[in-house]
Scaffold this motif. Structure first.
Motif, PDB file in Angstrom:
ATOM      1  N   ALA A   1      -0.304   4.136  -1.784  1.00 48.71           N
ATOM      2  CA  ALA A   1      -1.155   5.256  -2.207  1.00 48.71           C
ATOM      3  C   ALA A   1      -1.183   6.380  -1.173  1.00 48.71           C
ATOM      4  O   ALA A   1      -1.377   7.543  -1.521  1.00 48.71           O
ATOM      5  CB  ALA A   1      -2.571   4.757  -2.479  1.00 48.71           C
ATOM      6  N   ASP A   2      -0.994   6.026   0.090  1.00 43.31           N
ATOM      7  CA  ASP A   2      -1.044   7.036   1.147  1.00 43.31           C
ATOM      8  C   ASP A   2       0.321   7.640   1.467  1.00 43.31           C
ATOM      9  O   ASP A   2       0.426   8.535   2.313  1.00 43.31           O
ATOM     10  CB  ASP A   2      -1.628   6.422   2.431  1.00 43.31           C
ATOM     11  N   LEU A   3       1.364   7.145   0.795  1.00 44.98           N
ATOM     12  CA  LEU A   3       2.702   7.689   1.023  1.00 44.98           C
ATOM     13  C   LEU A   3       2.992   8.816   0.048  1.00 44.98           C
ATOM     14  O   LEU A   3       2.473   8.823  -1.079  1.00 44.98           O
ATOM     15  CB  LEU A   3       3.754   6.590   0.833  1.00 44.98           C
ATOM     16  N   GLU A   4       3.802   9.769   0.477  1.00 43.76           N
ATOM     17  CA  GLU A   4       4.209  10.814  -0.476  1.00 43.76           C
ATOM     18  C   GLU A   4       5.076  10.162  -1.554  1.00 43.76           C
ATOM     19  O   GLU A   4       5.662   9.104  -1.339  1.00 43.76           O
ATOM     20  CB  GLU A   4       4.909  11.962   0.253  1.00 43.76           C
TER      21      GLU A   4
ATOM     22  N   LYS B   1       1.061   0.969 -10.194  1.00 47.76           N
ATOM     23  CA  LYS B   1       1.498   1.618  -8.957  1.00 47.76           C
ATOM     24  C   LYS B   1       2.547   2.692  -9.258  1.00 47.76           C
ATOM     25  O   LYS B   1       2.510   3.798  -8.708  1.00 47.76           O
ATOM     26  CB  LYS B   1       2.051   0.587  -7.981  1.00 47.76           C
TER      27      LYS B   1
ATOM     28  N   ASN C   1       0.848  -1.189   0.000  1.00 45.19           N
ATOM     29  CA  ASN C   1       0.000   0.000   0.000  1.00 45.19           C
ATOM     30  C   ASN C   1       0.886   1.242   0.000  1.00 45.19           C
ATOM     31  O   ASN C   1       1.495   1.584   1.014  1.00 45.19           O
ATOM     32  CB  ASN C   1      -0.916  -0.002   1.225  1.00 45.19           C
TER      33      ASN C   1
ATOM     34  N   ALA D   1       6.993   6.542  -1.501  1.00 43.96           N
ATOM     35  CA  ALA D   1       6.319   5.450  -2.206  1.00 43.96           C
ATOM     36  C   ALA D   1       7.262   4.776  -3.196  1.00 43.96           C
ATOM     37  O   ALA D   1       7.318   3.539  -3.280  1.00 43.96           O
ATOM     38  CB  ALA D   1       5.087   5.986  -2.929  1.00 43.96           C
TER      39      ALA D   1
ATOM     40  N   ARG E   1       1.644  11.624  -9.274  1.00 45.27           N
ATOM     41  CA  ARG E   1       1.570  12.411  -8.047  1.00 45.27           C
ATOM     42  C   ARG E   1       2.865  13.191  -7.807  1.00 45.27           C
ATOM     43  O   ARG E   1       2.849  14.334  -7.347  1.00 45.27           O
ATOM     44  CB  ARG E   1       1.269  11.502  -6.853  1.00 45.27           C
TER      45      ARG E   1
END
Length: 227
Positions: A91-94, A147, A89, A98, A154
């Motif tokens: 998606a929640d990391l900068e 991913k 997972n 990530a 982002r």
């Protein structure tokens, strides 16, 4: 011991009926070891049957023939590796964190799956003949690219990644170093010694691979910023 030879076929038939899924998995586990060690042409179905709790007849019942078994082994080992990546997972990391996590995970998954490396080497000898036949493997490989694509989008939007950061190139960079680390271990260590294959040597190489990947796309990346 008398009569034991006669009882073995009955015991096998009973085990097939009780838990056919377990029998199938047992065949795939042993077949993976055999194909990784001896290749498609060198692996022996009789040896696989001897090492499993089933028979040659049942191997063909489940998988059709030797090539069918090899195809299932290949798809199974790709699934195992990609499932590990899919479970990550990020998606929640900068974006930089990530990308670091994905790079480290790819290095670790290659290191921990030497049979995957050997089977991919064999597949390259066969010009990816069985990978091309698979309807499963292309979709499995798509997960890690998705991913990385999200991370790149982002990262560019937040201004921490270069505009030319490309997910496929990043995967190629990470995979090439991680793959070589395992595939060429025997020849590299024979030629240059085993220093890089100690626990500390592998930890250092893992960080070098991360630095290489992040250094290529992270704006102003400082390799000493994270231990």
């Amino acid at each position: 011991m008398e009569g034991s030879a006669e009882s073995q076929p009955q015991e096998r038939r009973t085990s097939w009926k009780k838990d056919p899924k377990a029998v199938r998995e047992n065949i795939l586990t042993i077949a993976t070891e055999e194909f990784a060690a001896h290749g498609l042409s060198g692996a022996n179905i009789n040896e696989i049957a001897r090492r499993t709790s089933t028979s040659k007849r049942m191997i063909y019942y489940y998988f059709g023939d030797k090539e069918g078994l090899y195809q299932h082994v290949l798809e199974g080992i790709y699934s195992s590796l990609r499932d590990t990546e899919k479970a990550l997972n990020v998606a929640d990391l900068e974006p930089v964190a990530a990308l670091r996590k994905l790079t480290e995970a790819t290095f670790d998954s290659h290191t921990n799956n030497p049979n995957f490396i050997r089977l991919v080497m064999i597949e390259n000898i066969h010009n990816a003949e069985y990978v091309k036949k698979s309807a499963i493997i292309p979709n499995l490989n798509k997960t890690i690219i998705d991913k990385l694509t999200d991370v790149c989008l982002r990262g560019k939007a937040s201004g921490v990644l270069r505009e030319d950061a490309d997910p496929l190139e990043l995967h190629w960079m990470t995979s090439s170093a991680s793959f070589y680390n395992v595939s060429n271990r025997a020849t590299f260590s024979s030629s240059f010694g085993g220093r890089l294959y100690t626990k500390s040597g592998q930890k250092r190489l893992r960080k070098r691979v991360v630095d290489m990947v992040l250094g290529a796309v992270v704006i102003g990346y400082d390799p000493d910023s994270v231990p």
